[in-house]
Design a protein around this motif. Structure first.
Motif, PDB file in Angstrom:
ATOM      1  N   ARG A  35       0.814  -1.216   0.000  1.00  0.00           N
ATOM      2  CA  ARG A  35       0.000   0.000   0.000  1.00  0.00           C
ATOM      3  C   ARG A  35       0.854   1.275   0.000  1.00  0.00           C
ATOM      4  O   ARG A  35       0.320   2.370  -0.172  1.00  0.00           O
ATOM      5  CB  ARG A  35      -0.955  -0.003   1.201  1.00  0.00           C
ATOM      6  CG  ARG A  35      -2.046  -1.054   1.067  1.00  0.00           C
ATOM      7  CD  ARG A  35      -3.247  -0.740   1.927  1.00  0.00           C
ATOM      8  NE  ARG A  35      -4.261  -1.796   1.856  1.00  0.00           N
ATOM      9  CZ  ARG A  35      -5.127  -1.964   0.859  1.00  0.00           C
ATOM     10  NH1 ARG A  35      -5.097  -1.124  -0.171  1.00  0.00           N
ATOM     11  NH2 ARG A  35      -6.009  -2.939   0.881  1.00  0.00           N
ATOM     12  N   ARG A  71       2.992   1.692  -2.353  1.00  0.00           N
ATOM     13  CA  ARG A  71       3.231   1.924  -3.775  1.00  0.00           C
ATOM     14  C   ARG A  71       2.314   3.031  -4.290  1.00  0.00           C
ATOM     15  O   ARG A  71       1.201   3.212  -3.798  1.00  0.00           O
ATOM     16  CB  ARG A  71       3.000   0.626  -4.572  1.00  0.00           C
ATOM     17  CG  ARG A  71       4.060  -0.429  -4.287  1.00  0.00           C
ATOM     18  CD  ARG A  71       3.870  -1.688  -5.123  1.00  0.00           C
ATOM     19  NE  ARG A  71       5.055  -2.540  -5.028  1.00  0.00           N
ATOM     20  CZ  ARG A  71       5.214  -3.680  -5.682  1.00  0.00           C
ATOM     21  NH1 ARG A  71       4.257  -4.125  -6.487  1.00  0.00           N
ATOM     22  NH2 ARG A  71       6.318  -4.388  -5.548  1.00  0.00           N
ATOM     23  N   THR A  72       2.801   3.748  -5.314  1.00  0.00           N
ATOM     24  CA  THR A  72       2.042   4.867  -5.858  1.00  0.00           C
ATOM     25  C   THR A  72       1.512   4.584  -7.256  1.00  0.00           C
ATOM     26  O   THR A  72       1.025   5.493  -7.931  1.00  0.00           O
ATOM     27  CB  THR A  72       2.921   6.129  -5.890  1.00  0.00           C
ATOM     28  OG1 THR A  72       4.082   5.883  -6.693  1.00  0.00           O
ATOM     29  CG2 THR A  72       3.344   6.530  -4.490  1.00  0.00           C
ATOM     30  N   SER A  73       1.595   3.349  -7.718  1.00  0.00           N
ATOM     31  CA  SER A  73       1.092   3.006  -9.043  1.00  0.00           C
ATOM     32  C   SER A  73      -0.429   2.924  -9.021  1.00  0.00           C
ATOM     33  O   SER A  73      -1.066   2.893  -7.971  1.00  0.00           O
ATOM     34  CB  SER A  73       1.682   1.672  -9.511  1.00  0.00           C
ATOM     35  OG  SER A  73       1.261   0.616  -8.660  1.00  0.00           O
ATOM     36  N   TRP A 121      -2.569   0.507  -6.791  1.00  0.00           N
ATOM     37  CA  TRP A 121      -2.713   0.737  -5.353  1.00  0.00           C
ATOM     38  C   TRP A 121      -3.272   2.101  -5.005  1.00  0.00           C
ATOM     39  O   TRP A 121      -3.540   2.378  -3.833  1.00  0.00           O
ATOM     40  CB  TRP A 121      -1.366   0.515  -4.665  1.00  0.00           C
ATOM     41  CG  TRP A 121      -1.013  -0.932  -4.714  1.00  0.00           C
ATOM     42  CD1 TRP A 121      -0.194  -1.563  -5.618  1.00  0.00           C
ATOM     43  CD2 TRP A 121      -1.544  -1.960  -3.876  1.00  0.00           C
ATOM     44  NE1 TRP A 121      -0.180  -2.909  -5.386  1.00  0.00           N
ATOM     45  CE2 TRP A 121      -0.991  -3.187  -4.320  1.00  0.00           C
ATOM     46  CE3 TRP A 121      -2.418  -1.969  -2.799  1.00  0.00           C
ATOM     47  CZ2 TRP A 121      -1.295  -4.405  -3.715  1.00  0.00           C
ATOM     48  CZ3 TRP A 121      -2.723  -3.174  -2.183  1.00  0.00           C
ATOM     49  CH2 TRP A 121      -2.161  -4.379  -2.645  1.00  0.00           C
ATOM     50  N   ARG A 122      -3.457   2.992  -5.988  1.00  0.00           N
ATOM     51  CA  ARG A 122      -3.929   4.337  -5.670  1.00  0.00           C
ATOM     52  C   ARG A 122      -5.280   4.682  -6.288  1.00  0.00           C
ATOM     53  O   ARG A 122      -5.871   5.689  -5.908  1.00  0.00           O
ATOM     54  CB  ARG A 122      -2.877   5.373  -6.102  1.00  0.00           C
ATOM     55  CG  ARG A 122      -1.590   5.288  -5.273  1.00  0.00           C
ATOM     56  CD  ARG A 122      -1.874   5.448  -3.777  1.00  0.00           C
ATOM     57  NE  ARG A 122      -0.735   5.147  -2.931  1.00  0.00           N
ATOM     58  CZ  ARG A 122       0.056   6.067  -2.394  1.00  0.00           C
ATOM     59  NH1 ARG A 122      -0.167   7.341  -2.635  1.00  0.00           N
ATOM     60  NH2 ARG A 122       1.060   5.701  -1.617  1.00  0.00           N
ATOM     61  N   HIS A 180      -8.129   3.035  -5.983  1.00  0.00           N
ATOM     62  CA  HIS A 180      -9.226   2.736  -5.065  1.00  0.00           C
ATOM     63  C   HIS A 180      -8.838   3.092  -3.629  1.00  0.00           C
ATOM     64  O   HIS A 180      -7.661   3.178  -3.295  1.00  0.00           O
ATOM     65  CB  HIS A 180      -9.597   1.258  -5.153  1.00  0.00           C
ATOM     66  CG  HIS A 180     -10.101   0.854  -6.499  1.00  0.00           C
ATOM     67  ND1 HIS A 180     -11.331   1.236  -6.991  1.00  0.00           N
ATOM     68  CD2 HIS A 180      -9.525   0.093  -7.479  1.00  0.00           C
ATOM     69  CE1 HIS A 180     -11.498   0.735  -8.194  1.00  0.00           C
ATOM     70  NE2 HIS A 180     -10.425   0.038  -8.517  1.00  0.00           N
ATOM     71  N   PRO A 214      -8.125   2.629   0.438  1.00  0.00           N
ATOM     72  CA  PRO A 214      -7.265   1.610   1.050  1.00  0.00           C
ATOM     73  C   PRO A 214      -7.996   0.398   1.618  1.00  0.00           C
ATOM     74  O   PRO A 214      -7.351  -0.589   1.948  1.00  0.00           O
ATOM     75  CB  PRO A 214      -6.523   2.379   2.156  1.00  0.00           C
ATOM     76  CG  PRO A 214      -7.301   3.616   2.373  1.00  0.00           C
ATOM     77  CD  PRO A 214      -7.968   3.942   1.094  1.00  0.00           C
TER      78      PRO A 214
END
Length: 407
Positions: free
Chosen positions: A20, A22-24, A27-28, A30, A32
């Protein structure tokens, strides 16, 4: 269900908390509380040879422009070891920014605006988007009920594509996304025969080629008899999780060499030098890491089958032979499957069971309608994650279905 950890398995090396960070997009996109099993990113660390190559380049400040044939030579060595392709044509290859941009550039070489490009739905949504954005028209040749290539459908689609005039092409997905089918030699030979009969040029997207799972064997399309005038696009991005490091290879059959020579020189400016270094290291030195990954994916494939049987017995699937993608038939769930008006190729909206699983289970999957004909009522699930995440996701999905149908 107990899920033991394995320090050698790349899929169990990272915790959910680490992922979580990660900024791709996976993972971003939706919130958390959502488990993202949609876009084709893997939950793995970098293979050590790839990480070493990137560190070395950064330490040297080696961040200029790509040069040379090292990438093609690494793919050639990998192809010889893994697929028995002993005469990989380094001299008939070209660097391209990524596989789909390479597909577009190759289509520009072998077709003209307005020409038809045949695809086999359900299939990777960008096949629709990139083809239509390049001013070509899509003609569908749906897969058969067994989700394999249908020679009769291809024959009819090739006839229709030829009837439009111009120079038609067939965009092959080898292995197939989203179904995970790894095409057999005889199936590809039938494609080559039909393409030659109808004067259709074949462009084979082989981005998942290193990911044939236990029980299947990948066949490069350019090794099939009759594929002399075809093209293939290859990359390490899916197998080694390098989508953010742009680089791919376009490879021409012997009768397509003159076409490749017409590719504009500026296309080779698109790949990242760091991407080329990373992909080269993956194909050259990343085999041992890949073997561990394939073992982990094989185990996850079996786990997914058991989880579906336990928690979602109404959902059926064809056990994938390759990739890390599972195509799940959710039509028996009774969820309305009306697709948004954007249609295939545009993944901006969810529909049917994918929308239900996101809203009610907090699990993000790819909506089947964007994969074209035959996709409504299906979802695509990415099982390149830890067994713990996979177990949690399918358990949540089962609970959501039971809440909808308490009886």
């Amino acid at each position: 269900m107990g899920v033991p950890a394995d320090d050698r398995n790349p899929l169990t090396r990272l915790t959910l908390e680490q992922l979580r960070l990660r900024t791709s997009v996976k993972w971003r996109l939706h919130p958390p509380d959502v488990l993202p099993l949609w876009v084709a990113e893997q939950d793995v660390p970098l293979a050590p040879p790839v990480a070493d190559a990137l560190r070395r380049a950064v330490d040297l400040g080696d961040t200029g422009y790509p040069h040379g044939t090292g990438y093609a030579e690494a793919v050639g060595g990998f192809a010889a070891r893994r697929w028995g392709w002993a005469d990989f044509p380094v001299g008939r290859s070209a660097l391209v920014p990524d596989v789909m941009m390479g597909v577009v550039e190759v289509l520009r070489l072998v077709t003209d605006p307005g020409d038809a490009v045949v695809v086999c739905p359900p299939v990777y949504p960008p096949f629709y988007a990139f083809v239509t954005h390049a001013d070509r028209r899509v003609v569908e040749a749906p897969l058969g009920p067994d989700l394999r290539l249908d020679p009769a459908a291809l024959d009819e689609a090739f006839r229709r594509a030829r009837a439009y005039g111009g120079r038609p092409a067939f965009l092959l997905c080898n292995p197939h996304n989203p179904t995970g089918v790894v095409h057999r030699d005889d199936e590809l030979a039938a494609v080559a025969e039909l393409a030659a009969r109808h004067g259709v040029r074949v462009v084979s997207d082989e981005i998942h080629s290193p990911l044939a799972l236990a029980g299947a064997r990948f066949t490069p399309y350019l090794t099939v008899p009759g594929a002399d005038d075809a093209f293939a696009l290859l990359s390490a991005s899916k197998a080694w999780n390098l989508a953010g490091l742009k680089a791919a290879l376009a490879v021409a059959g012997p009768a397509a060499a003159a076409d490749l020579a017409r590719m504009p020189e500026e296309v080779s400016h698109g790949p990242s030098h760091l991407g080329v270094l990373a992909h080269t290291a993956a194909f050259r030195d990343g085999g041992p890491w890949l073997d561990l990954l394939l073992d982990g994916l094989d185990a996850n494939r079996a786990l997914l089958g058991a989880l579906l049987a336990e928690h979602l017995p109404e959902v059926s699937w064809h056990r994938p032979e390759g990739t890390f993608l599972a195509w799940l038939d959710c039509t028996r769930l009774g969820v309305p499957t009306e697709a948004p008006a954007d249609g295939p190729g545009v993944a901006s909206d969810l529909a049917g069971p994918a929308r239900m699983f996101l809203d009610d289970a907090r699990v993000a999957l790819s909506s089947g309608h964007v994969f074209g004909a035959g996709g409504a009522g299906f979802v695509r699930l990415n099982f390149a994650t830890s067994p713990a995440v996979l177990t949690d996701a399918v358990t949540r999905m089962g609970r959501a279905v039971r809440r909808r149908s308490p009886g």
